[in-house]
Design a protein around this motif. Sequence first.
Motif, PDB file in Angstrom:
ATOM      1  N   VAL A  78     -38.590   2.257 -31.771  1.00  0.00           N
ATOM      2  CA  VAL A  78     -37.230   2.668 -31.403  1.00  0.00           C
ATOM      3  C   VAL A  78     -36.623   3.599 -32.469  1.00  0.00           C
ATOM      4  CG1 VAL A  78     -34.874   1.811 -31.028  1.00  0.00           C
ATOM      5  CG2 VAL A  78     -36.810   0.623 -29.973  1.00  0.00           C
ATOM      6  N   PHE A  79     -36.798   3.241 -33.735  1.00  0.00           N
ATOM      7  CA  PHE A  79     -36.216   4.072 -34.798  1.00  0.00           C
ATOM      8  C   PHE A  79     -36.936   5.419 -34.890  1.00  0.00           C
ATOM      9  CE2 PHE A  79     -33.023   1.757 -37.406  1.00  0.00           C
ATOM     10  CZ  PHE A  79     -32.958   0.602 -36.636  1.00  0.00           C
ATOM     11  N   ALA A  80     -38.236   5.430 -34.651  1.00  0.00           N
ATOM     12  CA  ALA A  80     -38.974   6.696 -34.708  1.00  0.00           C
ATOM     13  C   ALA A  80     -38.567   7.603 -33.545  1.00  0.00           C
ATOM     14  CB  ALA A  80     -40.479   6.433 -34.683  1.00  0.00           C
ATOM     15  N   LEU A  81     -38.327   6.987 -32.360  1.00  0.00           N
ATOM     16  CA  LEU A  81     -37.925   7.797 -31.200  1.00  0.00           C
ATOM     17  C   LEU A  81     -36.536   8.414 -31.401  1.00  0.00           C
ATOM     18  CD1 LEU A  81     -39.260   5.653 -28.210  1.00  0.00           C
ATOM     19  CD2 LEU A  81     -40.126   7.873 -28.993  1.00  0.00           C
ATOM     20  N   ASP A  82     -35.804   7.896 -32.373  1.00  0.00           N
ATOM     21  CA  ASP A  82     -34.476   8.409 -32.676  1.00  0.00           C
ATOM     22  C   ASP A  82     -34.508   9.486 -33.752  1.00  0.00           C
ATOM     23  OD1 ASP A  82     -32.087   7.810 -31.528  1.00  0.00           O
ATOM     24  OD2 ASP A  82     -31.339   6.711 -33.273  1.00  0.00           O
ATOM     25  N   ARG A  83     -35.691   9.784 -34.249  1.00  0.00           N
ATOM     26  CA  ARG A  83     -35.795  10.742 -35.355  1.00  0.00           C
ATOM     27  C   ARG A  83     -36.231  12.106 -34.832  1.00  0.00           C
ATOM     28  NH1 ARG A  83     -37.105   8.580 -40.820  1.00  0.00           N
ATOM     29  NH2 ARG A  83     -38.432  10.411 -41.017  1.00  0.00           N
ATOM     30  N   PRO A  84     -35.404  13.133 -35.041  1.00  0.00           N
ATOM     31  CA  PRO A  84     -35.734  14.464 -34.514  1.00  0.00           C
ATOM     32  C   PRO A  84     -37.091  14.973 -35.008  1.00  0.00           C
ATOM     33  CG  PRO A  84     -33.520  14.424 -35.490  1.00  0.00           C
ATOM     34  CD  PRO A  84     -34.129  13.091 -35.768  1.00  0.00           C
ATOM     35  N   ASP A  85     -37.507  14.578 -36.216  1.00  0.00           N
ATOM     36  CA  ASP A  85     -38.778  15.075 -36.752  1.00  0.00           C
ATOM     37  C   ASP A  85     -39.987  14.337 -36.173  1.00  0.00           C
ATOM     38  OD1 ASP A  85     -37.854  12.787 -38.099  1.00  0.00           O
ATOM     39  OD2 ASP A  85     -39.071  13.210 -39.869  1.00  0.00           O
ATOM     40  N   LEU A  86     -39.766  13.217 -35.451  1.00  0.00           N
ATOM     41  CA  LEU A  86     -40.894  12.410 -34.978  1.00  0.00           C
ATOM     42  C   LEU A  86     -40.922  12.206 -33.472  1.00  0.00           C
ATOM     43  CD1 LEU A  86     -40.687   9.549 -37.654  1.00  0.00           C
ATOM     44  CD2 LEU A  86     -42.344  11.415 -37.606  1.00  0.00           C
ATOM     45  N   ALA A  87     -39.749  12.250 -32.832  1.00  0.00           N
ATOM     46  CA  ALA A  87     -39.629  11.787 -31.445  1.00  0.00           C
ATOM     47  C   ALA A  87     -40.612  12.479 -30.498  1.00  0.00           C
ATOM     48  CB  ALA A  87     -38.194  11.981 -30.966  1.00  0.00           C
ATOM     49  N   ALA A  88     -40.658  13.807 -30.532  1.00  0.00           N
ATOM     50  CA  ALA A  88     -41.481  14.524 -29.539  1.00  0.00           C
ATOM     51  C   ALA A  88     -42.954  14.153 -29.705  1.00  0.00           C
ATOM     52  CB  ALA A  88     -41.275  16.028 -29.697  1.00  0.00           C
ATOM     53  N   ASP A  89     -43.453  14.161 -30.936  1.00  0.00           N
ATOM     54  CA  ASP A  89     -44.869  13.850 -31.171  1.00  0.00           C
ATOM     55  C   ASP A  89     -45.187  12.404 -30.811  1.00  0.00           C
ATOM     56  OD1 ASP A  89     -45.243  16.395 -32.024  1.00  0.00           O
ATOM     57  OD2 ASP A  89     -45.282  15.929 -34.173  1.00  0.00           O
TER      58      ASP A  89
END
Length: 292
Positions: free
Chosen positions: A269-280
């Motif tokens: 959940v926290f990674a999906l909220d991070r612009p640098d990580l979400a798409a990948d």
Amino acid sequence: MPKRVRTAVFPVAGLGTRFLPATKAMPKEMLTVVDRPLIQYAVDEAREAGIEHLVFVTGRNKGVIEDHFDRQYELEHTLEVRGKTQALAELQMDLPSAGQTSFTRQQEPLGLGHAVWCARELVGAHPFALLLPDMVFKAKPGVLKQMMDAYEEIGGNVIGVEEVHPAEVSSYGIVARGEGPDPGFRITGMVEKPDPEDAPSNLFISGRYILQPEIFALLSEQTKGAGGEIQLTDAMQILIRTQTFTGVKYEGRVFDCGSKIGFLTANVVFALDRPDLAADLKRELRALDLGD
Ligand code: UTP
């Protein structure tokens, strides 16, 4: 006007047995959600709520927590030489000011109530916040800030609560709900890890408290409760006879990172909220082809 809450206590002396072998030599509180240790989330939340004094109750193998809140000159120098100014600025922002942290020791993990009691000399005769660092929240403003706003109006003791699935009540402390609206209702009782049929509600105590110092005298009796541990809930149950306890059903949700499922979910959940990580991350998750 209630007395200001300046101090927060972070009990970090537990053994973290649910995360063995990861926690054999490393504190559970240093496990990361994405790239920040659990303890950093709790400290950030306390600072956002205006806390000025951070008290850590530590034990053996926990020295790295103290180091985490210290400067690392070699690292800072290297970041500077390499021009990594953003990373350097972030490290400095995460750091409490000089003299803001205190560390005391719980020699044996006798339970949460005992860990809190170990902080009595550092807290003194003042109200204090208590944050269990394995409970990580997605909430804006932070949960302690929301509770502090209620405390400033009502005073007394304040507990953050959230709804849990009825089948899971036996894993947590559960409150009995009295009169009042969601952000600030009266708590009329509480019980640690009840059987589902005995639970007074499905509102569980999710690891954030504002407590009055009278709790220390009750904890000093060191009575063992559920699981043979000295339980904070048992002492609060006595204190509630003479002091007000208010439940704050905050905006947001908790991830119980002391359990593997909570911890893994929080990371996603926290990674999906991070612009640098979400798409990948989304791409990788889709590629997993989970079937159902
Ligand atoms: P937990 O019960 O979740 O942590 O306590 P634990 O006992 O370390 O974990 P398991 O159940 O064995 O996996 C919540 C918080 O209270 C601290 C823990 O470090 C954790 O941050 N704690 C718990 C103490 O400081 N002392 C204790 O005696 C018990």
